[in-house]
Design an enzyme around this catalytic site. Sequence first.
Site, PDB file in Angstrom:
ATOM      1  N   ASN A   9       0.996  -1.270   0.146  1.00  0.00           N
ATOM      2  CA  ASN A   9       0.008  -0.051  -0.091  1.00  0.00           C
ATOM      3  C   ASN A   9       0.922   1.318   0.064  1.00  0.00           C
ATOM      4  OD1 ASN A   9      -1.988   2.083   0.249  1.00  0.00           O
ATOM      5  ND2 ASN A   9      -2.327   1.383   2.499  1.00  0.00           N
ATOM      6  N   LYS A  11       0.100   4.248  -0.302  1.00  0.00           N
ATOM      7  CA  LYS A  11      -0.572   5.309   0.195  1.00  0.00           C
ATOM      8  C   LYS A  11      -0.422   6.596  -0.961  1.00  0.00           C
ATOM      9  CE  LYS A  11      -0.233   3.312   4.655  1.00  0.00           C
ATOM     10  NZ  LYS A  11      -0.341   3.472   6.028  1.00  0.00           N
ATOM     11  N   HIS A  93      -9.700   1.110   4.434  1.00  0.00           N
ATOM     12  CA  HIS A  93      -8.496   1.424   5.348  1.00  0.00           C
ATOM     13  C   HIS A  93      -8.699   2.312   6.394  1.00  0.00           C
ATOM     14  CE1 HIS A  93      -4.516   2.784   6.418  1.00  0.00           C
ATOM     15  NE2 HIS A  93      -3.947   1.532   5.632  1.00  0.00           N
ATOM     16  N   GLU A  95      -7.118   4.867   7.347  1.00  0.00           N
ATOM     17  CA  GLU A  95      -6.924   6.358   7.192  1.00  0.00           C
ATOM     18  C   GLU A  95      -8.057   6.849   6.461  1.00  0.00           C
ATOM     19  OE1 GLU A  95      -3.056   5.605   5.234  1.00  0.00           O
ATOM     20  OE2 GLU A  95      -2.149   5.048   7.205  1.00  0.00           O
ATOM     21  N   GLU A 161      -5.878  -5.071  10.486  1.00  0.00           N
ATOM     22  CA  GLU A 161      -4.684  -3.825  10.674  1.00  0.00           C
ATOM     23  C   GLU A 161      -5.003  -3.120  11.929  1.00  0.00           C
ATOM     24  OE1 GLU A 161      -2.548  -2.524   6.790  1.00  0.00           O
ATOM     25  OE2 GLU A 161      -4.203  -1.327   6.903  1.00  0.00           O
ATOM     26  N   GLY A 167       1.948   2.430  10.914  1.00  0.00           N
ATOM     27  CA  GLY A 167       2.928   3.665  10.744  1.00  0.00           C
ATOM     28  C   GLY A 167       3.665   3.901  11.930  1.00  0.00           C
ATOM     29  N   SER A 207       3.192  -2.081  10.548  1.00  0.00           N
ATOM     30  CA  SER A 207       4.504  -1.805  11.001  1.00  0.00           C
ATOM     31  C   SER A 207       5.213  -3.096  10.367  1.00  0.00           C
ATOM     32  CB  SER A 207       4.831  -1.503  12.361  1.00  0.00           C
ATOM     33  OG  SER A 207       4.197  -0.174  12.313  1.00  0.00           O
TER      34      SER A 207
END
Length: 247
Positions: A9, A11, A93, A95, A161, A167, A207
């Site tokens: 991904n 991003k 996702h 985010e 996730e 991250g 991560s």
Amino acid sequence: MKKILLVANWKMNPQSAKEARVLFDAVSDNVKKLKNVETIICPPFCYLSSLKPSKSAKLGGQDVFWELQGAYTGEISARMLADLGCEYVIVGHSERRQYLGETDEIINLKLKMALKCDLKPILCVGEQTGQEMGEVVERQLKIGLTDIAKAQISNIIIAYEPVWAIGTGNACSSDNALSAALFIKKILTNLYGRFLAEKVPIIYGGSVEARNAADYIKESQMAGLLVGGASLDAEEFAKIGQAINNL
Ligand code: PGA
């Protein structure tokens, strides 16, 4: 044997089409020799048309809209993604849930449209810091998968996730990832029966690096990995691929 899924991904990276091509070519080259791994690269939409998917490096979108066409300024349809060579698409996702206000109901509509256009959705679920995994993931799965027929469920991939692991460098322990994988299997079994639930790949993201990648496959019953930050470094990503290919 089923291949292990390795999803990149990217991003909102990299910053130019040229860099995207260089990264894609390097990754494609590196993953060619990984016989046990299926690599799926999810770049920003604007780079899709300049990247050529292959047997070893498939393409996926990072999001999709829930309608097929029409007056939806700025949106990208599932058919457009398929037309550009995508076989997969990330849906829900964290985010997008966090910054774009995506709800489980919206995510459900997106999943249905992706399936209708023969894309394989990668449905992201996971709890935030301080939330209880089971409670959050159960709700996300039940609403997210509403009205998804038995005949369609094996085309979906579930990505666990935990938001606190994304991250942050604070990866989930393999024990916790195992608990989440078993919990997701239980919910899927309740919804679809054991036979079909077993067909749904559950992958881990948050991560992931070369040094922890293999643990999730070996110890947590994960069928693959969703990699953000480390997927932007072709060498580190290749190391992740090698680590899971050689199990
Ligand atoms: P990360 O991101 O690997 O940078 O933690 C994973 C993701 O958001 O899919």
